[in-house]
Design an enzyme around this catalytic site. Structure first.
Site, PDB file in Angstrom:
ATOM      1  N   ASP A  22       0.864  -1.184   0.000  1.00 18.62           N
ATOM      2  CA  ASP A  22       0.000   0.000   0.000  1.00 18.62           C
ATOM      3  C   ASP A  22       0.900   1.234   0.000  1.00 18.62           C
ATOM      4  O   ASP A  22       1.437   1.616   1.037  1.00 18.62           O
ATOM      5  CB  ASP A  22      -0.913   0.016   1.244  1.00 18.62           C
ATOM      6  CG  ASP A  22      -1.745   1.293   1.296  1.00 18.62           C
ATOM      7  OD1 ASP A  22      -2.579   1.437   2.211  1.00 18.62           O
ATOM      8  OD2 ASP A  22      -1.536   2.169   0.419  1.00 18.62           O
ATOM      9  N   ASP A  94      -6.036   5.599   4.322  1.00 17.65           N
ATOM     10  CA  ASP A  94      -4.605   5.794   4.573  1.00 17.65           C
ATOM     11  C   ASP A  94      -4.170   5.238   5.919  1.00 17.65           C
ATOM     12  O   ASP A  94      -3.457   5.896   6.676  1.00 17.65           O
ATOM     13  CB  ASP A  94      -4.244   7.284   4.495  1.00 17.65           C
ATOM     14  CG  ASP A  94      -4.246   7.763   3.051  1.00 17.65           C
ATOM     15  OD1 ASP A  94      -5.279   7.620   2.396  1.00 17.65           O
ATOM     16  OD2 ASP A  94      -3.188   8.258   2.583  1.00 17.65           O
ATOM     17  N   HIS A 137      -5.072  11.843  13.674  1.00 16.49           N
ATOM     18  CA  HIS A 137      -6.078  11.753  12.608  1.00 16.49           C
ATOM     19  C   HIS A 137      -7.259  10.883  13.000  1.00 16.49           C
ATOM     20  O   HIS A 137      -8.292  10.920  12.326  1.00 16.49           O
ATOM     21  CB  HIS A 137      -5.464  11.183  11.327  1.00 16.49           C
ATOM     22  CG  HIS A 137      -4.410  12.033  10.732  1.00 16.49           C
ATOM     23  ND1 HIS A 137      -4.618  13.327  10.305  1.00 16.49           N
ATOM     24  CD2 HIS A 137      -3.096  11.797  10.522  1.00 16.49           C
ATOM     25  CE1 HIS A 137      -3.505  13.840   9.840  1.00 16.49           C
ATOM     26  NE2 HIS A 137      -2.559  12.939   9.963  1.00 16.49           N
ATOM     27  N   ASP A 174       2.917  18.826  13.827  1.00 16.58           N
ATOM     28  CA  ASP A 174       2.983  17.845  12.736  1.00 16.58           C
ATOM     29  C   ASP A 174       2.562  18.553  11.445  1.00 16.58           C
ATOM     30  O   ASP A 174       1.789  19.516  11.477  1.00 16.58           O
ATOM     31  CB  ASP A 174       2.003  16.706  13.054  1.00 16.58           C
ATOM     32  CG  ASP A 174       2.097  15.568  12.060  1.00 16.58           C
ATOM     33  OD1 ASP A 174       2.592  14.503  12.429  1.00 16.58           O
ATOM     34  OD2 ASP A 174       1.680  15.773  10.895  1.00 16.58           O
ATOM     35  N   HIS A 176       0.707  17.546   9.104  1.00 18.81           N
ATOM     36  CA  HIS A 176      -0.656  17.214   8.674  1.00 18.81           C
ATOM     37  C   HIS A 176      -1.655  17.768   9.684  1.00 18.81           C
ATOM     38  O   HIS A 176      -1.340  17.914  10.860  1.00 18.81           O
ATOM     39  CB  HIS A 176      -0.855  15.695   8.601  1.00 18.81           C
ATOM     40  CG  HIS A 176       0.027  15.002   7.616  1.00 18.81           C
ATOM     41  ND1 HIS A 176       1.245  14.449   7.961  1.00 18.81           N
ATOM     42  CD2 HIS A 176      -0.108  14.784   6.283  1.00 18.81           C
ATOM     43  CE1 HIS A 176       1.798  13.896   6.896  1.00 18.81           C
ATOM     44  NE2 HIS A 176       1.017  14.097   5.864  1.00 18.81           N
ATOM     45  N   ASP A 267       7.311  15.438  10.718  1.00 16.99           N
ATOM     46  CA  ASP A 267       7.260  15.474   9.254  1.00 16.99           C
ATOM     47  C   ASP A 267       7.189  16.919   8.760  1.00 16.99           C
ATOM     48  O   ASP A 267       7.145  17.157   7.561  1.00 16.99           O
ATOM     49  CB  ASP A 267       6.077  14.654   8.721  1.00 16.99           C
ATOM     50  CG  ASP A 267       4.805  14.852   9.538  1.00 16.99           C
ATOM     51  OD1 ASP A 267       3.904  13.998   9.432  1.00 16.99           O
ATOM     52  OD2 ASP A 267       4.713  15.854  10.294  1.00 16.99           O
ATOM     53  N   TYR A 307       8.872  10.923   8.884  1.00 15.67           N
ATOM     54  CA  TYR A 307       9.127   9.759   8.019  1.00 15.67           C
ATOM     55  C   TYR A 307      10.496   9.765   7.374  1.00 15.67           C
ATOM     56  O   TYR A 307      10.878   8.790   6.742  1.00 15.67           O
ATOM     57  CB  TYR A 307       8.006   9.663   6.967  1.00 15.67           C
ATOM     58  CG  TYR A 307       6.673   9.672   7.651  1.00 15.67           C
ATOM     59  CD1 TYR A 307       5.912  10.845   7.753  1.00 15.67           C
ATOM     60  CD2 TYR A 307       6.211   8.552   8.337  1.00 15.67           C
ATOM     61  CE1 TYR A 307       4.735  10.873   8.460  1.00 15.67           C
ATOM     62  CE2 TYR A 307       5.026   8.576   9.050  1.00 15.67           C
ATOM     63  CZ  TYR A 307       4.292   9.738   9.115  1.00 15.67           C
ATOM     64  OH  TYR A 307       3.128   9.777   9.841  1.00 15.67           O
TER      65      TYR A 307
HETATM   66  C1  LIG Z   1       0.659  11.173  11.952  1.00 16.37           C
HETATM   67  C2  LIG Z   1       0.675  11.713  10.541  1.00 16.37           C
HETATM   68  O1  LIG Z   1       0.010  12.964  10.495  1.00 16.37           O
HETATM   69  O2  LIG Z   1       2.014  11.982  10.157  1.00 16.37           O
HETATM   70  C3  LIG Z   1       0.024  10.721   9.564  1.00 16.37           C
HETATM   71  C4  LIG Z   1       0.062  11.188   8.132  1.00 16.37           C
HETATM   72  C5  LIG Z   1      -0.812  10.309   7.225  1.00 16.37           C
HETATM   73  C6  LIG Z   1      -0.552  10.628   5.760  1.00 16.37           C
HETATM   74  C7  LIG Z   1      -1.508   9.840   4.870  1.00 16.37           C
HETATM   75  N1  LIG Z   1      -1.206  10.063   3.441  1.00 16.37           N
HETATM   76  C8  LIG Z   1       0.016   9.389   3.029  1.00 16.37           C
HETATM   77  C9  LIG Z   1       0.264   9.547   1.535  1.00 16.37           C
HETATM   78  C10 LIG Z   1       1.630   8.983   1.182  1.00 16.37           C
HETATM   79  N2  LIG Z   1       2.284   9.832   0.228  1.00 16.37           N
HETATM   80 ZN   LIG Z   2       1.979  14.064   9.877  1.00 15.55          ZN
END
Ligand SMILES: CC(O)(O)CCCCCNCCCN
Ligand SMILES: [Zn+2]
Length: 667
Positions: A22, A94, A137, A174, A176, A267, A307
């Site tokens: 995935d 995701d 999330h 973060d 996101h 990140d 990451y």
């Molecule tokens: C804890 C967190 O906020 O780091 C999780 C982030 C989930 C990202 C989902 N999309 C990923 C797309 C890959 N290119």
């Molecule tokens: Zn994140």
């Protein structure tokens, strides 16, 4: 006051991973935890922390945020076949499941609760929980974005329920948007949620309309949800610090939390494939430091994303080392915020004007409603460049953060004989260094018999020397003649070494402009006397109607003016001078002393008039790294002060980019 930093970690949380293909989830790997923990061990930071064991969150803990049906569904996953797990996963976005992820998700949430227990009960001052799966999330009844249970949201509800915490601040750095946290607290005025996040006008995951700056919370929670969307990648340290100084900190101080929880995702650091930002790992030392005088220092950082294994472990170390009280590294070559960041900054401040008195007189959104929504066109064609950028990103390189050596002596004091040396401090013995004595004698002494002035001034000079050599971190001097002492320190520091001295004067004594406008000294003076003469770029009088006695106005001036100036100036020494009649309460003084230690690698020298003996203890406490007492919920600052600060910022922003809060007038 309790010191000590908790570290909550258990390798059990590394024992789940993606079992099928995935592309969206492959970056969330167990190594994220192992490299972070190993880096803390290797840097000798883990040993300096108080190891706190994890525990499994109970059903009751989890049900503070999640629904029963969701919990019951997740409980079934350990017994599922691979096919069932894939099937089960398909209903969420995701995220992936694994036979052991339920166990690990209970440990991650339990780790956050253990951290809250340790901090709130005073076993430690602050701490960090290294956990996976992340949490911010996950929704009440849904897993999402690698998250199963919402660790930090559960921790916030737990702190309120078990400890009666009134107000909880959640800072989500973060990259996101933690929509799970937002949805949990959007109508709750006791939980202030702040998040910045890559947004690109809703084109970046999770592509939610509700992640934009105008989602400020609902009903009673209106104003208690702050979203800062990044509509471009490549944000840098200056962008991050601007948002802290001009949005988060003023509101956080007005809110006056009893507890600070951090959704500590890394990140948002350089090199991360998700964020594609350009902020260096050491910025997290400053972000952490800037939160550590809130809530009496009760700060709980819980790992979310991150990451790129290199910038992840470097950022984790920067965060933990700062929680331990080590001085932050100097913020090298800060740029002002980019245009896109300024637009977001402007929009967020305008959206929250009506809720926070610190923003009341923030620049009004022009009728054209400069929202960040209308700049789609030009964004499209830039889209392609971004993709090329992605390729470059792979080779992204950044310098390893500098070693942050802590000086053998934390706080040295120069005090008259009759004044006792505060616990934890080291009395600084007069200097026998002849050339220092001679220099002081010829430059600063009036009468020949001025022996104790000679002692004081030579001690100060020697003290500055030792700070320059990083043998002493910071210092405090009680002197008879503050103005002579001030000149002696500035002259020595400015000439002896290629120093920049930030001089902060608090009180109403008129301070003469530093000799020249050569930029070797930046003087910021807080007083209640309007100065008529036009000052240069390096002499900034901040006039507050009631001087420093008005804590709200003073705090706003410190957060929105002094800190940005200090970070941009990046001094090698901070000289903090308190003259009598400042009217500044101890708590505000300690907040100032605490916050300024984020500059100059913590090299702060405090000069006080002999009469201020009562202030020696509180000042020493801040210099030793003890969190300043909370100022309490701040009343509205005087409108004339807010306007005066806005005008001052407007006048100075041409020279000082970090003072900008609105995008340059678009042609
Ligand atoms: C804890 C967190 O906020 O780091 C999780 C982030 C989930 C990202 C989902 N999309 C990923 C797309 C890959 N290119
Ligand atoms: Zn994140």
């Amino acid at each position: 006051m309790k010191m000590g930093t908790a570290l909550v970690y258990d390798e059990e949380m590394t024992k789940y991973k993606l079992l099928w293909v995935d592309p969206a989830c492959k970056i969330e790997v167990p190594e994220r935890l192992t490299v972070s923990h190993e880096a803390l061990v290797k840097a000798g930071l883990a040993d300096r922390c108080v190891a706190v064991p994890v525990r499994e969150a109970t059903d009751a803990d989890i049900l503070l945020v999640h629904s029963e049906e969701y919990l019951e569904a997740v409980k079934k996953t350990p017994y599922m076949t691979l096919e069932d797990l894939k099937e089960f996963t398909l209903q969420y976005g995701d995220v992936y499941f694994h036979p052991n992820i339920y166990h690990c998700a209970k440990l991650a949430a339990g780790a956050a609760l253990q951290l809250v227990d340790s901090v709130v009960t005073g076993k430690v001052r602050n701490g960090m929980a290294l956990v996976r799966p992340p949490g911010h999330h996950s929704m009440r009844s849904a897993a999402n974005g690698f998250c199963v249970f919402n660790n930090v949201a559960i921790a916030a509800q737990y702190a309120k329920q078990k400890y009666g915490m009134k107000r909880v601040l959640i800072v989500d750095w973060d990259v996101h948007h933690g929509q799970g946290v937002q949805s949990c607290f959007e109508d709750d005025p006791n939980v202030l949620y702040f998040s910045w996040h890559r947004y690109e006008h809703q084109r970046f995951w999770p592509q939610l309309r509700d992640s934009d700056y105008d989602c400020v919370g609902k009903e009673k929670g209106a104003g208690f949800n702050i979203n800062v969307p990044w509509n471009k990648v490549g944000m840098k340290n200056g962008d991050y610090l601007s948002v802290f100084c001009h949005v988060l900190l003023p509101i956080a101080y007005e809110f006056s939390p009893d507890l600070v929880l951090v959704c500590a995702g890394f990140d948002s650091a350089i090199g991360d494939p998700e964020g594609e930002m350009c902020a260096s790992p050491d910025i997290f030392a400053h972000l952490t430091h800037l939160l550590m005088n809130l809530a009496g220092g009760k700060v709980c950082a819980v790992l979310e994303g991150g990451y790129n294994l290199t910038s992840l472990h470097q950022s984790v170390c920067q965060t933990v080392q700062t929680l331990l009280g080590d001085p932050a590294p100097r913020p090298a070559d800060l740029d002002g915020p980019c245009t896109s960041a300024l637009e977001s900054l402007h929009c967020v401040r305008s959206a929250h004007r009506q809720y926070w008195s610190c923003l009341k007189h923030a620049a009004e959104l022009p009728s054209s409603e400069i929202s960040t929504k209308c700049i789609k066109l030009e964004e499209e064609e830039e889209e392609k460049q971004q993709h090329q950028k992605k390729e470059e990103e792979e080779k992204e390189a950044w310098p390893e953060p500098l070693k942050r050596l802590t000086p053998p002596v934390r706080t040295a004091v120069v005090l008259p004989d009759g004044v006792v040396c505060p616990d934890g401090c080291e009395r600084f013995s007069p200097s026998e260094d002849l050339n220092i004595l001679n220099k002081v004698r010829e430059n600063f002494l009036k009468g020949p018999d001025d022996s104790d002035a000679l002692t004081t001034l030579s001690s100060l000079t020697a003290l500055v020397e030792k700070m320059e050599k990083n043998e002493i971190c910071n210092g405090l001097a009680l002197v008879r003649d503050v103005s002579t002492a001030r000149m002696c320190v500035v002259q020595h520091a400015a000439t002896a070494h290629r120093n920049r001295v930030l001089m902060v004067c608090v009180g109403d004594a008129v301070v003469p402009s530093p000799g020249t406008d050569d930029g070797k000294t930046l003087l910021v003076q807080f007083s209640n006397t309007e100065s008529e003469e036009q000052k240069g770029k390096f002499h900034i009088p901040v006039c507050l109607k009631k001087g420093c006695s008005d804590v709200s106005g003073f705090t706003l001036a410190v957060l929105g003016l002094l800190l940005p100036l200090g970070y941009e100036y990046d001094p090698s020494l901070v000289l903090l001078v308190r003259t009598p009649g400042s009217g500044l309460c101890d708590a505000a003084w300690q907040q100032l002393t605490g916050l300024l230690q984020g500059l100059a690698q913590g090299h702060t020298l405090v000069l006080m008039q002999e009469g201020e003996k009562a202030c020696v203890g509180p000042t020493a406490s801040s210099l030793l790294g003890v969190a300043a007492p909370s100022l309490g919920k701040l009343p509205a600052p005087l409108p004339e002060d807010v306007q005066a600060l806005e005008r001052l910022r407007h006048r100075l922003q041409a020279d000082w980019k970090l003072l900008q809060t609105t995008a340059p007038e678009t042609a």
